[in-house]
Design an enzyme around this catalytic site. Structure first.
Site, PDB file in Angstrom:
ATOM      1  CB  SER A 294       0.928   3.100  -6.212  1.00 54.74           C
ATOM      2  OG  SER A 294      -0.181   2.685  -6.968  1.00 54.74           O
TER       3      SER A 294
ATOM      4  CG  ASP B  54       4.402  -4.055  -9.782  1.00 55.46           C
ATOM      5  OD1 ASP B  54       5.113  -4.825  -9.121  1.00 55.46           O
ATOM      6  OD2 ASP B  54       4.507  -3.917 -11.017  1.00 55.46           O
TER       7      ASP B  54
ATOM      8  CB  SER C  32       7.579  -6.830  -0.702  1.00 55.02           C
ATOM      9  OG  SER C  32       6.297  -6.588  -0.168  1.00 55.02           O
TER      10      SER C  32
ATOM     11  CG  ASN D 191      11.992   1.155  -6.565  1.00 57.57           C
ATOM     12  OD1 ASN D 191      13.205   1.002  -6.696  1.00 57.57           O
ATOM     13  ND2 ASN D 191      11.165   0.122  -6.428  1.00 57.57           N
ATOM     14  CE  LYS D 192       8.874  -1.390  -9.861  1.00 61.62           C
ATOM     15  NZ  LYS D 192       7.666  -2.027 -10.425  1.00 61.62           N
TER      16      LYS D 192
ATOM     17  CB  SER E 296     -43.805  -1.864   7.012  1.00 61.22           C
ATOM     18  OG  SER E 296     -44.998  -1.204   6.675  1.00 61.22           O
TER      19      SER E 296
ATOM     20  CB  ALA F 240     -45.088  -7.168  11.513  1.00 63.51           C
TER      21      ALA F 240
ATOM     22  CB  SER G  99     -49.796   0.055  14.923  1.00 63.94           C
ATOM     23  OG  SER G  99     -48.619   0.727  14.518  1.00 63.94           O
TER      24      SER G  99
ATOM     25  CB  SER H 109     -36.663  -0.147  15.934  1.00 68.66           C
ATOM     26  OG  SER H 109     -37.571  -1.133  16.350  1.00 68.66           O
TER      27      SER H 109
END
Length: 593
Positions: free
Chosen positions: A11, A13, A17, A144-145, A430, A432, A435, A502
């Protein structure tokens, strides 16, 4: 010396590293210039009051240093007397899961960190699941910690016990819990007197001694990456040994298929070899002139892998645009690229099981057995960007379908009809005018004696596609079905007009790919949204604006206009009749009519 690839994850912090930086420092693996740079960076941007901030050795991005977190995957190579190592320091944030998957994809072991005070978090469990999913079988839990908790043995045993219970369900071969403080160097390289109650290995000792196994044993697998033919006197197959050992005289099978031969020579720039162990990149010369090419696998003839085109797999999605069931992608497995579809919807960083179907059979093994033949990456068909990754569990079927050869084919039908077949694909918003224009074009073609059929979006949804809604996944399936029907009609020798919104380029590209060259005419009925909404012949835009229609194209669902259509008609300046005339001119240019 043996090489171990491992990752650090955990997780945000939790000290990933810092741990790797401390490991490098205490192992005397930092050069003087690295140490000097670390001292300067620690004074300038460090978080430890001027003391050495080991996280800065790996957190190289400016954003990482500003926020004190890992974003990208940082790789470091180091060597001890016992082993060589490549470590991938992976990010902890959930939104960078794809980065973590990248780092884990080649790792053999994992170090999962957690803050002893916080215990086992959801992100700890998430990373453990991903580690298991990606085939890593050896895990060290770095608790850790502990310095901030007084090196409490009770806290360590409680946390490690909780993780051990959870990890037992994930199939790890070994799980080792180590109490430590990365900032103070406790149990990183040397055993510490601050934890006299702990008698297990330090982190470095675990890394040097963990037995991750080898793929040297087992049946041979050789991936062909290139047919090496410098002149007419030599033909070899260049590639890499994925598993086992290859020797001259070995009987092999070329997959996919049933062709068999014998290894005659193993060739390198330095001369022939008596053997090629796992990991070797060599050129194999076969005793017989069998057909083999890039992407094929040479395998032990008496114990080959399976071949299939449908799999149960785990998918990790790595793209902001989600995985849509039924959408066609490309899958790269080994050195072969094939078309693929999946049955699962996934969003960015999501992981889930899915049935995956390839366009062609491929040699495979389960991911747990062989990562090279058991994994694949998913590519976008249009951009070739990597959008996902998959791990094969098992084949869904070993049966492969074959096309039946027919005597009366497309050419014969086209000759009887007296014209070339073609898909005329009209796309646009639609309202345009698709058809109307399609109807006018078909009337003109019919008057010329051409054999035609018109597939209209609304009409098809009353029958073939009546079971589909208007979600993104349903729109993909809607167009996929029509594309397949249109391709069948082209095989029948027809000029088939398709009038569909489409909205997605990927599905229109699929439709184009199902027919031959010069058999597809994309017509972009270009009408701005404001104009289409003003016309609104069916009242759909008004309903969409009121929230009565969800996922309506142009309102709350995107429309991707064609980039290079064969015909573009601007209905703000052309009448329907003039637009139809433009389409007919485009078909004449293609030699259709």
């Amino acid at each position: 010396m043996e090489l171990l690839r491992f990752i650090t994850c955990g997780s945000v912090d939790d000290g990933k590293s810092t741990l790797i930086g401390r490991l490098l420092h205490e192992s005397k693996l930092l050069h003087a210039d690295h140490l000097a740079a670390l001292e300067a960076d620690s004074r300038r941007v460090g978080t430890r009051g001027g003391e050495l901030d080991f996280a800065l050795l790996l957190d190289g991005l400016a954003a990482e240093r500003e926020q004190g977190i890992t974003i990208d995957v940082a790789y470091r190579f180091f060597t001890t007397d016992a082993r060589r190592f490549i470590v991938a320091d992976t990010p902890g944030h959930e939104q960078y899961t794809r980065n973590m998957v990248t780092g884990a994809s080649t790792a053999q072991a994992a170090v999962i960190l957690l803050d002893a005070r916080k215990g086992v978090l959801d992100q700890t469990r998430r990373h453990a699941r991903i580690v298991s999913l990606l085939g890593i079988r050896h895990v060290a839990l770095a608790v850790n910690k502990l310095d901030l908790a007084g090196y409490s043995p009770a806290l360590f045993h409680a946390v490690s016990g909780e993780f051990a219970v959870f990890a037992a369900e994930l199939g790890f071969v070994s799980t080792t819990c180590i109490p430590m403080s990365a900032t103070e160097g406790v149990n990183v390289v040397a055993r510490s007197e601050l934890t006299p109650w702990y008698d297990g290995p330090t982190l470095l000792r675990w890394l040097e001694s963990v037995d991750v196994g080898d793929t040297a044993d087992g049946p041979s697998r050789f991936l062909v990456q290139w047919v090496n033919r410098p002149d007419a006197s030599f033909r070899g197959l260049s590639g890499r040994v994925l598993r086992g050992t290859l020797r001259p005289g070995d009987r092999i099978r070329v997959l996919p298929g049933e062709r068999e031969s014998t290894v005659d020579r193993i060739v390198t720039m330095d001369g022939d070899l008596p053997r090629a162990p796992v990991g070797s990149s060599v050129t194999v010369v076969l005793a017989d002139d069998v057909d083999a090419s890039r992407g094929d696998v040479l395998a032990a003839a008496d114990d080959p892998p399976g071949t299939a085109d449908a799999f149960s797999a785990k998918l990790v999605w790595l793209n902001e645009t989600g995985l849509l069931p039924g959408r066609r992608y490309l899958a790269k497995i080994g050195a072969r690229t094939v078309g693929c579809t999946a049955t699962k919807a996934l969003g960015l960083n999501e992981i889930g099981p899915a049935d995956v179907h390839f366009d062609a059979p491929v040699p495979f093994e389960s991911y747990r057995t062989n990562r090279d033949l058991g994994s694949f990456v998913v590519l976008d068909r249009l951009t070739n960007a990597t959008v996902g990754a998959g791990m094969i569990d098992h084949a869904l079927t070993t049966r492969t379908l074959h096309r039946q050869a027919l005597t009366v084919d497309k050419r014969a039908r086209a000759e009887r009809n007296g014209h070339r077949p073609c898909v005329v694909w009209l796309t646009g918003l639609s309202g345009a005018g698709k058809s109307t224009i399609a109807d006018l074009v078909e009337r003109a073609l019919h008057a010329q004696g051409r054999h035609t059929f018109l597939l209209d979006g609304d009409n098809v949804r009353h029958g073939l596609n009546s079971d589909l809604g208007f979600s993104a996944a349903d729109r993909v399936e809607n167009v996929r079905r029509i594309a397949e029907v249109a391709a069948l009609m082209v095989d029948a020798g027809l000029i088939v007009l398709v009038s569909f919104i489409s909205p997605f380029r990927a599905e229109r590209a699929l439709a184009r790919g199902l027919v031959g060259e010069n058999e597809f005419c994309e017509v972009f009925v270009d009408t701005p949204l404001a104009v289409a909404e003003q016309r609104d012949p069916k009242g759909l835009y008004r309903r969409a604006r009121r929230g009565e229609l969800a996922d309506f194209t142009g309102i709350d669902s995107p429309y991707e206009p064609p980039e290079h259509p064969e015909v573009r008609v601007d209905t703000t300046v052309l009448t329907a009749e003039a637009a139809a005339a433009e389409v007919l001119a485009g078909l004449r240019a293609l030699g259709v009519c």
